[in-house]
Design an enzyme around this catalytic site. Sequence first.
Site, mmCIF file in Angstrom:
data_model
loop_
_atom_site.group_PDB
_atom_site.id
_atom_site.type_symbol
_atom_site.label_atom_id
_atom_site.label_comp_id
_atom_site.label_asym_id
_atom_site.label_seq_id
_atom_site.Cartn_x
_atom_site.Cartn_y
_atom_site.Cartn_z
ATOM 1 N N LYS A 123 -16.002 25.972 -48.743
ATOM 2 C CA LYS A 123 -17.287 25.381 -48.987
ATOM 3 C C LYS A 123 -18.369 26.092 -48.254
ATOM 4 C CE LYS A 123 -19.368 20.948 -48.181
ATOM 5 N NZ LYS A 123 -19.338 19.635 -48.961
HETATM 6 C C1 R5P Z 1 -21.711 17.982 -44.777
HETATM 7 O O1 R5P Z 1 -20.908 18.220 -43.691
HETATM 8 C C2 R5P Z 1 -20.835 17.160 -45.671
HETATM 9 O O2 R5P Z 1 -19.638 17.808 -45.494
HETATM 10 C C3 R5P Z 1 -21.208 17.035 -47.122
HETATM 11 O O3 R5P Z 1 -20.280 17.023 -47.800
HETATM 12 C C4 R5P Z 1 -22.006 18.653 -47.783
HETATM 13 O O4 R5P Z 1 -22.901 18.985 -46.787
HETATM 14 C C5 R5P Z 1 -22.306 18.478 -49.141
HETATM 15 O O5 R5P Z 1 -23.020 17.739 -49.241
HETATM 16 P P1 R5P Z 1 -24.581 17.979 -49.523
HETATM 17 O O6 R5P Z 1 -24.726 18.604 -51.126
HETATM 18 O O7 R5P Z 1 -25.518 16.654 -49.725
HETATM 19 O O8 R5P Z 1 -25.124 19.065 -48.538
#
Ligand code: R5P
Length: 260
Positions: free
Chosen positions: A173
């Site tokens: 990710k």
């Molecule tokens: C951040 O470290 C978290 O893992 C979140 O899951 C990630 O950032 C995704 O969330 P957002 O779309 O709010 O950035």
Amino acid sequence: MDWGMQNRLSRIINPKTNRCVMLAVDHGYFQGPTSGLERPGETVAPLLEYADALMLTRGVLRNTIDPGTTAPIVLRVSGGTSILKDDLSDEDISVSIEDAIRLNVAAIAISVFVGSVNEKRTLTNLSRLCDRGQKYGIPVLAVTAVGKEMARDARYLGLACRIAAELGAQVVKTYHCEDFAKVVNGCPVPVVIAGGKKIEERDALTLAYNAVSDGAVGVDMGRNIFQSRWPVAMIRSVRAIVQDGKSDAEAWEMAQSLMD
Ligand code: R5P
């Protein structure tokens, strides 16, 4: 890849479309009661039917999610720091593999901080976690966390994603950026994007569209869904882009029709 690992991955990334809409609600593990996630069970309840997977911590899972849910769980298993620290990279593995198995998760997730003072530890944490996942057929999602001092460009994100894949992550990710196709091209495992800070709804749909157009298998999106005034409209419209091949313009029309 062995059967169990492949089967778990197939629960997250739909094998028919090779796409995935993951709902991320793990922010509290370092941010505390993040806006929109004060009562995470209530936040996710109306969204779950539109998510291919739910990413969260074991505390929120155990205490706020109905065990009758059929949503595949991507369990965050790294932590150890908070927003009170300047440097968020000081993380370790925070959940045993036995507990992840007990929770019947589809995957386990860990952050790596390439270029940070804790680069080596977070990367060797990833390697150790991949060994444990491998033993039991549980895929690892590596999250390429980006420190304040790092540029969110294709060179940096490409480096971080490739290293995560080389060390054994089954999914990575990261963040979308200019020339994102280069990041995907240099990463031998599926890539999903985080949504990042809340932006305008229309822009969040364009972000999702650009990510999949550039080769991401989907999104692991949080704040741009649950911090929206229209979270159901947002996840349904993101899903229309990722899983149904709609354009961002088409998805925006859909979103508007769903906003009250
Ligand atoms: C951040 O470290 C978290 O893992 C979140 O899951 C990630 O950032 C995704 O969330 P957002 O779309 O709010 O950035």
